[in-house]
Write an enzyme that holds these catalytic residues in place. Structure first.
Site, PDB file in Angstrom:
ATOM      1  N   GLU A 287      -3.253 -12.952-100.455  1.00 44.30           N
ATOM      2  CA  GLU A 287      -4.342 -13.073-101.431  1.00 44.30           C
ATOM      3  C   GLU A 287      -4.013 -12.394-102.742  1.00 44.30           C
ATOM      4  O   GLU A 287      -4.485 -12.787-103.799  1.00 44.30           O
ATOM      5  CB  GLU A 287      -5.639 -12.468-100.862  1.00 44.30           C
ATOM      6  CG  GLU A 287      -6.395 -13.446-100.003  1.00 44.30           C
ATOM      7  CD  GLU A 287      -7.809 -12.992 -99.673  1.00 44.30           C
ATOM      8  OE1 GLU A 287      -8.277 -11.964-100.178  1.00 44.30           O
ATOM      9  OE2 GLU A 287      -8.436 -13.691 -98.869  1.00 44.30           O
ATOM     10  N   HIS A 316      11.276 -14.618 -78.583  1.00 40.09           N
ATOM     11  CA  HIS A 316      11.442 -15.729 -77.657  1.00 40.09           C
ATOM     12  C   HIS A 316      10.694 -16.961 -78.140  1.00 40.09           C
ATOM     13  O   HIS A 316      10.496 -17.911 -77.381  1.00 40.09           O
ATOM     14  CB  HIS A 316      10.977 -15.292 -76.261  1.00 40.09           C
ATOM     15  CG  HIS A 316      11.682 -14.042 -75.816  1.00 40.09           C
ATOM     16  ND1 HIS A 316      12.921 -14.048 -75.243  1.00 40.09           N
ATOM     17  CD2 HIS A 316      11.330 -12.724 -75.955  1.00 40.09           C
ATOM     18  CE1 HIS A 316      13.312 -12.792 -75.007  1.00 40.09           C
ATOM     19  NE2 HIS A 316      12.363 -11.978 -75.440  1.00 40.09           N
ATOM     20  N   LYS A 430     -15.352 -20.531-100.862  1.00 37.26           N
ATOM     21  CA  LYS A 430     -16.678 -20.005-100.500  1.00 37.26           C
ATOM     22  C   LYS A 430     -17.770 -20.849-101.164  1.00 37.26           C
ATOM     23  O   LYS A 430     -18.784 -21.172-100.558  1.00 37.26           O
ATOM     24  CB  LYS A 430     -16.816 -18.553-100.967  1.00 37.26           C
ATOM     25  CG  LYS A 430     -16.059 -17.556-100.106  1.00 37.26           C
ATOM     26  CD  LYS A 430     -16.383 -16.133-100.551  1.00 37.26           C
ATOM     27  CE  LYS A 430     -15.585 -15.110 -99.770  1.00 37.26           C
ATOM     28  NZ  LYS A 430     -15.894 -13.738-100.112  1.00 37.26           N
TER      29      LYS A 430
HETATM   30  O1  PA5 Z   1      -9.902  -9.483-100.059  1.00 41.82           O
HETATM   31  C1  PA5 Z   1     -10.882 -10.145-100.344  1.00 41.82           C
HETATM   32  O2  PA5 Z   1     -11.507  -9.970-101.392  1.00 41.82           O
HETATM   33  C2  PA5 Z   1     -11.415 -11.218 -99.400  1.00 41.82           C
HETATM   34  O3  PA5 Z   1     -10.570 -11.497 -98.354  1.00 41.82           O
HETATM   35  C3  PA5 Z   1     -12.754 -10.751 -98.832  1.00 41.82           C
HETATM   36  O4  PA5 Z   1     -12.581  -9.552 -98.155  1.00 41.82           O
HETATM   37  C4  PA5 Z   1     -13.353 -11.788 -97.878  1.00 41.82           C
HETATM   38  O5  PA5 Z   1     -13.396 -13.045 -98.468  1.00 41.82           O
HETATM   39  C5  PA5 Z   1     -14.771 -11.357 -97.480  1.00 41.82           C
HETATM   40  O6  PA5 Z   1     -15.549 -11.157 -98.616  1.00 41.82           O
HETATM   41  P1  PA5 Z   1     -16.838 -10.265 -98.603  1.00 41.82           P
HETATM   42  O7  PA5 Z   1     -16.457  -8.890 -98.197  1.00 41.82           O
HETATM   43  O8  PA5 Z   1     -17.331 -10.323-100.002  1.00 41.82           O
HETATM   44  O9  PA5 Z   1     -17.795 -10.875 -97.626  1.00 41.82           O
END
Ligand code: PA5
Length: 461
Positions: A287, A316, A430
């Site tokens: 990310e 394996h 989202k």
């Molecule tokens: O690292 C990030 O920002 C994302 O992976 C969020 O953690 C994930 O989408 C969940 O979002 P939120 O904590 O706003 O529910």
């Protein structure tokens, strides 16, 4: 006792081990040092200017104190702790639990000093009982993630039906932003207890905030040692000397190999306890570094692909590809020097004396030799290999590891010249989910998505 550390070993990416075609020559390392050294100063400055608040989390004694007070209050009335959260609001919690608590934590009362922990980071209908002894921690930084909201709404209704509004309130703890998001509004209106995620901390950089510390402390993990480990690693990753800064070297080596066509980065722990840290890293790396645009707004579509493998299991299943398939990967092994518990292998049966070479040896010796054997096989095929070496697995070293990889990610972001702290592509997914579920204001997006999602019978075989 000597200080237990986490160290990066990078000899096996060098040209004198795997040759010039695939390895890094001393001159290339020097070029990387020249390129990365100014970034150390830049990152240190950005941190001083408050631009990377995750760097200061290990020093925030208020957070640790708040978590400890809440844990004290809940002690004795929580047999099960259920977390609702996803991505950065779950992976760190899972990683801490697997790394630092016994394998049988949830199953064996005698091996547990806190509640059982269940992290629901996906949506599946679940059966829940003993609701009055279960605490639900709803974690969402944005406060808007549909999966987490749905889980919360199911459980809230369940609690209302079984316990009534007064007691329902006692069973839910929200972890979210101080001001923004619907979860904040819910917490304020319903009067749920609430833990605040400090501003400017993205989900994947939040494990050392209330997001990860609360469940860890509830389940008996020593959060003081965890934070101490992070602080001690902070000193090392702030070091202006490239050759002594493990995060700078780690990022520079990853960056170098990406630019030489090794765009896949495999993390392979040789310890069951470390397996979920590789999952946590996978999100952090993907990310943070997978970006369409660089900082100047140029279209770059950049980002190494992180892959998780587990030693010895995946020896394996994956190593055939890793050795003989394309030489397009950098390997990072996680190795443990000393294991807390060990088992001696039993004697060989009389009718199988050939197995005598294993008899009486420690299982940890087999595990570490399997790692060495796999690394040797990869090096024979000229595949670059890093090792992150843990003296031991405990809260102190895990804190070091987390901080090392968070700051490595910042360095890698700076080398790739992208912003590692946003995630616009996740946000679009989202929003599309909101549109498909009929959220007001997303009608146009829903129309746009419709043709792409319909199954075309002509193509359904
Ligand atoms: O690292 C990030 O920002 C994302 O992976 C969020 O953690 C994930 O989408 C969940 O979002 P939120 O904590 O706003 O529910």
């Amino acid at each position: 006792m000597p200080k237990q550390e986490v160290k990066l070993h990078y000899k096996n990416v060098m040209a004198d081990v795997i040759g010039n075609e695939h390895g890094i020559t001393p001159e290339q390392l020097k070029d990387l040092a020249d390129k990365t050294s100014p970034l150390i100063l830049r990152l240190n400055k950005e941190r001083q200017d408050g631009k990377t608040p995750y760097r200061d989390l290990p020093y925030n004694s208020q957070i640790a104190q708040q978590v400890k007070e809440l844990v004290k209050e809940l002690t004795g009335r929580c047999e099960n702790l259920v977390l609702f959260g996803i991505g950065g609001s779950a992976l760190g919690n899972i990683a801490l639990q697997t790394a630092l608590n016994p394998y049988m934590h949830n199953l064996d009362d005698t091996q547990r000093s806190g509640p059982r922990l269940f992290v629901f980071d996906n949506i599946a209908p679940e059966q829940l009982d003993k609701l009055d002894k279960t605490i639900f921690n709803v974690i969402s930084k944005s406060g808007w993630t549909a999966e987490t909201a749905a889980q919360f709404m199911i459980v809230r209704q369940l609690l209302l039906d079984k316990l009534g509004p007064g007691d329902c309130k006692k069973q839910i703890i929200t972890t979210t932003d101080a001001n923004q998001g619907i979860l904040r509004r819910i917490a304020n209106n319903a009067g749920f207890r609430s833990l605040v995620i400090p501003e400017g901390i993205g989900g994947r950089f939040s494990v050392l905030s209330v997001v990860g510390l609360f469940s860890a402390a509830m389940c008996g993990i020593d959060i003081d040692s965890l934070l101490q480990g992070a602080r001690d690693m902070d000193t090392r990753v702030s070091c202006e000397d490239f050759y002594r800064n493990p995060a700078a070297i780690n990022a520079a080596i990853n960056y170098h190999f990406y630019n030489r066509g090794k765009k896949i980065s495999v993390m392979m722990p040789y310890s069951y306890h470390l397996k979920d840290l590789a999952d946590w890293y996978r999100q952090l790396w993907a990310e943070s570094l997978g970006k369409a645009e660089d900082l100047a707004g140029n279209e770059v579509h950049i980002g190494p692909t992180p892959v998780k493998a587990l030693g010895t299991t995946d020896q394996h299943s994956q190593v055939q590809l890793y050795r003989e398939g394309p030489n397009d990967k950098l390997f990072t092994f996680l190795q443990v020097r000393n294991f807390d518990k060990d088992i001696k292998i039993g004697p060989a049966p009389d009718y199988a004396p050939e197995l005598g070479f294993l008899a009486g040896k420690d299982l940890s010796k087999l595990l570490n030799n399997e790692k060495k054997a796999t690394e040797y096989a990869l090096l024979e095929s000229k595949r670059p290999c890093l090792t992150v070496l843990f003296d031991r697995v405990n809260a102190y070293t895990v804190g070091q590891f987390i901080y090392l990889f968070e700051v490595t990610t910042s360095f890698a972001g700076a080398l790739f010249n992208i912003n590692p702290y946003d995630q616009p592509a996740v946000e679009l997914g989202k929003e599309a989910a909101f549109a498909l579920m009929g959220r007001q204001g997303y009608e146009e997006l829903a129309q746009e998505i419709k043709p792409l999602n319909a199954f075309d019978e002509d193509y359904l075989v």
